[in-house]
Design a protein around this motif. Sequence first.
Motif, PDB file in Angstrom:
ATOM      1  N   UNK A  25      -1.832  -0.452  -4.365  1.00  0.00           N
ATOM      2  CA  UNK A  25      -3.007  -1.007  -3.705  1.00  0.00           C
ATOM      3  C   UNK A  25      -2.807  -1.117  -2.208  1.00  0.00           C
ATOM      4  N   UNK A  26      -1.643  -1.537  -1.793  1.00  0.00           N
ATOM      5  CA  UNK A  26      -1.373  -1.613  -0.362  1.00  0.00           C
ATOM      6  C   UNK A  26       0.106  -1.740  -0.166  1.00  0.00           C
ATOM      7  N   UNK A  27       0.527  -1.610   1.056  1.00  0.00           N
ATOM      8  CA  UNK A  27       1.952  -1.686   1.341  1.00  0.00           C
ATOM      9  C   UNK A  27       2.500  -3.072   1.144  1.00  0.00           C
ATOM     10  N   UNK A  28       1.660  -4.061   1.043  1.00  0.00           N
ATOM     11  CA  UNK A  28       2.125  -5.434   0.930  1.00  0.00           C
ATOM     12  C   UNK A  28       1.832  -6.056  -0.414  1.00  0.00           C
ATOM     13  N   UNK A  29       1.247  -5.312  -1.343  1.00  0.00           N
ATOM     14  CA  UNK A  29       0.910  -5.891  -2.633  1.00  0.00           C
ATOM     15  C   UNK A  29       1.309  -5.001  -3.778  1.00  0.00           C
ATOM     16  N   UNK A  30       2.634  -4.813  -3.995  1.00  0.00           N
ATOM     17  CA  UNK A  30       3.057  -3.973  -5.097  1.00  0.00           C
ATOM     18  C   UNK A  30       2.697  -4.548  -6.436  1.00  0.00           C
ATOM     19  N   UNK A  31       2.425  -5.847  -6.502  1.00  0.00           N
ATOM     20  CA  UNK A  31       2.090  -6.446  -7.777  1.00  0.00           C
ATOM     21  C   UNK A  31       0.690  -6.140  -8.235  1.00  0.00           C
ATOM     22  N   UNK A  32      -0.086  -5.411  -7.459  1.00  0.00           N
ATOM     23  CA  UNK A  32      -1.479  -5.196  -7.800  1.00  0.00           C
ATOM     24  C   UNK A  32      -1.704  -4.172  -8.879  1.00  0.00           C
ATOM     25  N   UNK A  33      -0.645  -3.538  -9.351  1.00  0.00           N
ATOM     26  CA  UNK A  33      -0.733  -2.658 -10.516  1.00  0.00           C
ATOM     27  C   UNK A  33      -1.706  -1.516 -10.353  1.00  0.00           C
ATOM     28  N   UNK A  34      -1.532  -0.748  -9.306  1.00  0.00           N
ATOM     29  CA  UNK A  34      -2.339   0.450  -9.149  1.00  0.00           C
ATOM     30  C   UNK A  34      -1.464   1.591  -8.730  1.00  0.00           C
ATOM     31  N   UNK A  35      -1.734   2.716  -9.057  1.00  0.00           N
ATOM     32  CA  UNK A  35      -0.973   3.877  -8.763  1.00  0.00           C
ATOM     33  C   UNK A  35      -1.681   4.937  -8.041  1.00  0.00           C
ATOM     34  N   UNK A  36      -2.787   4.706  -7.574  1.00  0.00           N
ATOM     35  CA  UNK A  36      -3.487   5.829  -7.070  1.00  0.00           C
ATOM     36  C   UNK A  36      -3.810   5.737  -5.647  1.00  0.00           C
TER      37      UNK A  36
ATOM     38  N   UNK B  25       6.312   0.515  -5.911  1.00  0.00           N
ATOM     39  CA  UNK B  25       7.357  -0.104  -5.101  1.00  0.00           C
ATOM     40  C   UNK B  25       7.713   0.770  -3.902  1.00  0.00           C
ATOM     41  N   UNK B  26       7.942   2.063  -4.132  1.00  0.00           N
ATOM     42  CA  UNK B  26       8.364   2.937  -3.040  1.00  0.00           C
ATOM     43  C   UNK B  26       7.214   3.307  -2.114  1.00  0.00           C
ATOM     44  N   UNK B  27       5.997   3.271  -2.621  1.00  0.00           N
ATOM     45  CA  UNK B  27       4.859   3.468  -1.730  1.00  0.00           C
ATOM     46  C   UNK B  27       4.766   2.310  -0.743  1.00  0.00           C
ATOM     47  N   UNK B  28       5.015   1.091  -1.237  1.00  0.00           N
ATOM     48  CA  UNK B  28       4.993  -0.074  -0.356  1.00  0.00           C
ATOM     49  C   UNK B  28       6.060   0.060   0.728  1.00  0.00           C
ATOM     50  N   UNK B  29       7.250   0.477   0.333  1.00  0.00           N
ATOM     51  CA  UNK B  29       8.335   0.631   1.313  1.00  0.00           C
ATOM     52  C   UNK B  29       8.013   1.742   2.318  1.00  0.00           C
ATOM     53  N   UNK B  30       7.460   2.831   1.822  1.00  0.00           N
ATOM     54  CA  UNK B  30       7.110   3.925   2.709  1.00  0.00           C
ATOM     55  C   UNK B  30       6.021   3.508   3.683  1.00  0.00           C
ATOM     56  N   UNK B  31       5.039   2.756   3.188  1.00  0.00           N
ATOM     57  CA  UNK B  31       3.950   2.298   4.043  1.00  0.00           C
ATOM     58  C   UNK B  31       4.416   1.396   5.165  1.00  0.00           C
ATOM     59  N   UNK B  32       5.514   0.662   4.939  1.00  0.00           N
ATOM     60  CA  UNK B  32       6.050  -0.210   5.985  1.00  0.00           C
ATOM     61  C   UNK B  32       6.845   0.572   7.036  1.00  0.00           C
ATOM     62  N   UNK B  33       7.293   1.769   6.684  1.00  0.00           N
ATOM     63  CA  UNK B  33       8.161   2.528   7.576  1.00  0.00           C
ATOM     64  C   UNK B  33       7.453   3.662   8.313  1.00  0.00           C
ATOM     65  N   UNK B  34       6.286   4.081   7.797  1.00  0.00           N
ATOM     66  CA  UNK B  34       5.564   5.194   8.409  1.00  0.00           C
ATOM     67  C   UNK B  34       4.135   4.763   8.723  1.00  0.00           C
ATOM     68  N   UNK B  35       3.596   5.191   9.861  1.00  0.00           N
ATOM     69  CA  UNK B  35       2.223   4.805  10.218  1.00  0.00           C
ATOM     70  C   UNK B  35       1.185   5.564   9.407  1.00  0.00           C
ATOM     71  N   UNK B  36       0.015   4.950   9.263  1.00  0.00           N
ATOM     72  CA  UNK B  36      -1.121   5.574   8.584  1.00  0.00           C
ATOM     73  C   UNK B  36      -0.691   6.144   7.226  1.00  0.00           C
ATOM     74  N   UNK B  37      -1.065   7.387   6.954  1.00  0.00           N
ATOM     75  CA  UNK B  37      -0.679   8.024   5.696  1.00  0.00           C
ATOM     76  C   UNK B  37       0.402   9.078   5.912  1.00  0.00           C
ATOM     77  N   UNK B  38       1.155   8.960   7.025  1.00  0.00           N
ATOM     78  CA  UNK B  38       2.198   9.943   7.325  1.00  0.00           C
ATOM     79  C   UNK B  38       3.251   9.991   6.225  1.00  0.00           C
TER      80      UNK B  38
END
Length: 325
Positions: free
Chosen positions: A5-16, A188-201
Amino acid sequence: MTTPASATTPQSATAATPSPAGGPGGPGGPGRLGSLGPVGLVLAGGISVQFGGALAVTLMPRAGALGVVSLRLFVAAVVLLLVCRPRLRGHSRTDWSTVVVFGITMAAMNGLFYQAVARIPLGPAVTLEVLGPLALSVLASRRAINLVWAALALAGVFLLGGGGFSGLDPTGAAFALGAGAMWAAYIVFSARTGRRFPQADGLALAMAVGAVLFLPLGIAESGAKLIDPVTLGLGAAVALLSSVLPYTLELLALRRLPASTFAILMSLEPAIAATAGFLILDQALSAMEAAAIALVVAASMGAVRTQVGRGRKKTAALESTGLEG
């Protein structure tokens, strides 16, 4: 299938959904009328993902499950790299290791899921897959009420399997459960990636990693079939419907929609998948299977609402003590 769902809410249970740089609106976000637009974007993204999955099933006789995954990842990677044009320099070794693991997880999630839908109907496959994010949400919350949601989900799985998966191909069910585990890791790893890379890079780079890793498997299974014009065109359509379009719609929605609302909407994925399977693949559900999907959807929504409620109580407690901000 889809994408946190977002880089800060891995608990939101979404994968897309990829992890955008900007978070969703908070409690002071748009009102109910103002959120109708973002809600429509999320629902459109979910419909796009599941109908793209149904189209992928029709493509499998031409290219095989591994070939379809290869086409989807490759085309999506090309489109995202062209649109995002991510910067390659200036990233640490940890940044690159994170995006590589994210790409591996993405490739594994797609590969396992497509192996599942090659063997079992789309609706039950997504229902089993969503257990991964649901388990992540339940474990992250650590509240007693989540035992109720876990019990509902298990009851749904029991009904879906006809009391022992006699009604579903066991191998297909196992692939779907494996895809669910990868979906949880993906969040989990999408959240980590979102914190390390800007936008959708980070997403674009991870998609490229997944495409490079999976392409040899697709070539080994399908060979020259992958460059057949019809197959290539359908594969591009799957990539656009299942990756590029929903990611874009959800990124736009998350700029105005609270992540909690987004996660609850994403809990409807099994029902949308069942509808797509019925309309495109003529995969009718029995009454028991429909009840099973309803139970898992209810469990997912309940787990998300519990987690959101806990977060609001924590914020209120901080505000009352003057510690917030």
